[in-house]
Design a protein around this motif. Structure first.
Motif, PDB file in Angstrom:
ATOM      1  N   PRO A  19       9.371 -16.370 -25.576  1.00 21.12           N
ATOM      2  CA  PRO A  19       9.382 -16.330 -27.041  1.00 21.12           C
ATOM      3  C   PRO A  19      10.755 -16.669 -27.624  1.00 21.12           C
ATOM      4  O   PRO A  19      11.394 -15.868 -28.300  1.00 21.12           O
ATOM      5  N   THR A  25      10.169 -19.163 -33.018  1.00 17.96           N
ATOM      6  CA  THR A  25       9.287 -20.326 -33.194  1.00 17.96           C
ATOM      7  C   THR A  25       9.960 -21.378 -34.076  1.00 17.96           C
ATOM      8  O   THR A  25      10.996 -21.125 -34.702  1.00 17.96           O
ATOM      9  N   LEU A  71       6.385 -28.784 -28.001  1.00 19.01           N
ATOM     10  CA  LEU A  71       6.741 -27.372 -28.080  1.00 19.01           C
ATOM     11  C   LEU A  71       5.504 -26.578 -28.440  1.00 19.01           C
ATOM     12  O   LEU A  71       4.549 -27.108 -28.996  1.00 19.01           O
ATOM     13  N   ASN A  72       5.524 -25.332 -28.079  1.00 17.43           N
ATOM     14  CA  ASN A  72       4.445 -24.404 -28.419  1.00 17.43           C
ATOM     15  C   ASN A  72       5.005 -23.362 -29.375  1.00 17.43           C
ATOM     16  O   ASN A  72       6.157 -22.959 -29.240  1.00 17.43           O
ATOM     17  N   ASN A  73       4.191 -22.933 -30.324  1.00 17.43           N
ATOM     18  CA  ASN A  73       4.541 -21.832 -31.220  1.00 17.43           C
ATOM     19  C   ASN A  73       3.614 -20.670 -30.914  1.00 17.43           C
ATOM     20  O   ASN A  73       2.413 -20.742 -31.186  1.00 17.43           O
ATOM     21  N   ARG A  74       4.150 -19.658 -30.308  1.00 21.24           N
ATOM     22  CA  ARG A  74       3.455 -18.434 -29.909  1.00 21.24           C
ATOM     23  C   ARG A  74       2.387 -18.675 -28.846  1.00 21.24           C
ATOM     24  O   ARG A  74       2.535 -18.231 -27.730  1.00 21.24           O
ATOM     25  N   GLN A 104       3.338 -20.156 -25.410  1.00 14.81           N
ATOM     26  CA  GLN A 104       4.802 -20.119 -25.378  1.00 14.81           C
ATOM     27  C   GLN A 104       5.203 -19.049 -24.362  1.00 14.81           C
ATOM     28  O   GLN A 104       5.176 -17.863 -24.656  1.00 14.81           O
ATOM     29  N   LEU A 131      12.335 -20.389 -29.246  1.00  9.77           N
ATOM     30  CA  LEU A 131      12.020 -21.787 -29.541  1.00  9.77           C
ATOM     31  C   LEU A 131      12.562 -22.684 -28.438  1.00  9.77           C
ATOM     32  O   LEU A 131      13.736 -22.583 -28.066  1.00  9.77           O
ATOM     33  N   HIS A 132      11.704 -23.524 -27.879  1.00  8.19           N
ATOM     34  CA  HIS A 132      12.153 -24.490 -26.880  1.00  8.19           C
ATOM     35  C   HIS A 132      11.277 -25.732 -26.927  1.00  8.19           C
ATOM     36  O   HIS A 132      10.074 -25.654 -27.146  1.00  8.19           O
TER      37      HIS A 132
END
Length: 152
Positions: free
Chosen positions: A106, A61, A97-100, A103, A108-109
């Motif tokens: 899993p 993340t 971006l999404n965190n968890r 997402q 980071l993108h």
């Protein structure tokens, strides 16, 4: 996006689809190949040119990314957003971006998506588009990659 039926455990870089792309073990249309990051076309784009930016090192993340990497990483995102306009003729871009939660992989993108007024993107009901062929996807990747390598 994780291919259907393929599970990736959180924090497990050994089974991470994006780590496989970074290592060259899985094919992708690469847009940016930098020492610290890689960007490639999303396999299920919102719009043609939709690019995913990932750090080469597996961080799950944004909060896992070391502070000293934030500037360089988002510098790549900034250049990609600019290329969407200059090369693809987009009126702007959507950078997210999404965190968890939400997402799908899993790792980071950051999504960098070309946008135009009245393009159909409303709220979180996002239409997905397909490239007409692998050759068309490769052509989009090449155009964006060339813009990043040779900024105006």
């Amino acid at each position: 996006m994780v291919p259907k039926g393929e599970n990736v455990r959180m924090g497990d870089s050994k089974r991470c689809v994006f780590c496989e792309i970074v290592k060259g073990e899985r094919p992708a249309h690469v847009v940016l190949d930098a020492p610290d990051a890689m960007a490639f076309l999303d396999a299920r784009p919102l719009f043609k040119g939709h690019t995913l930016l990932v750090p080469r090192t597996h961080y799950e993340t944004l909060t896992d990314l070391p502070g000293e990497s934030l500037g360089p990483f988002f510098g790549h995102a900034q250049r990609l957003a600019s290329a969407m306009e200059s090369v693809l003729g987009a009126a702007g871009s959507f950078v997210a971006l999404n965190n968890r939660v939400s997402q799908s992989v899993p790792h980071l993108h950051v999504h960098v998506v070309p946008r135009n007024r009245k393009d159909g993107l409303r709220g979180f009901f996002w239409p997905r588009q397909k490239y007409d062929s692998d050759a068309e996807a490769a052509e989009y990747a090449t155009r964006l990659s060339n813009a990043l390598a040779n900024p105006a």
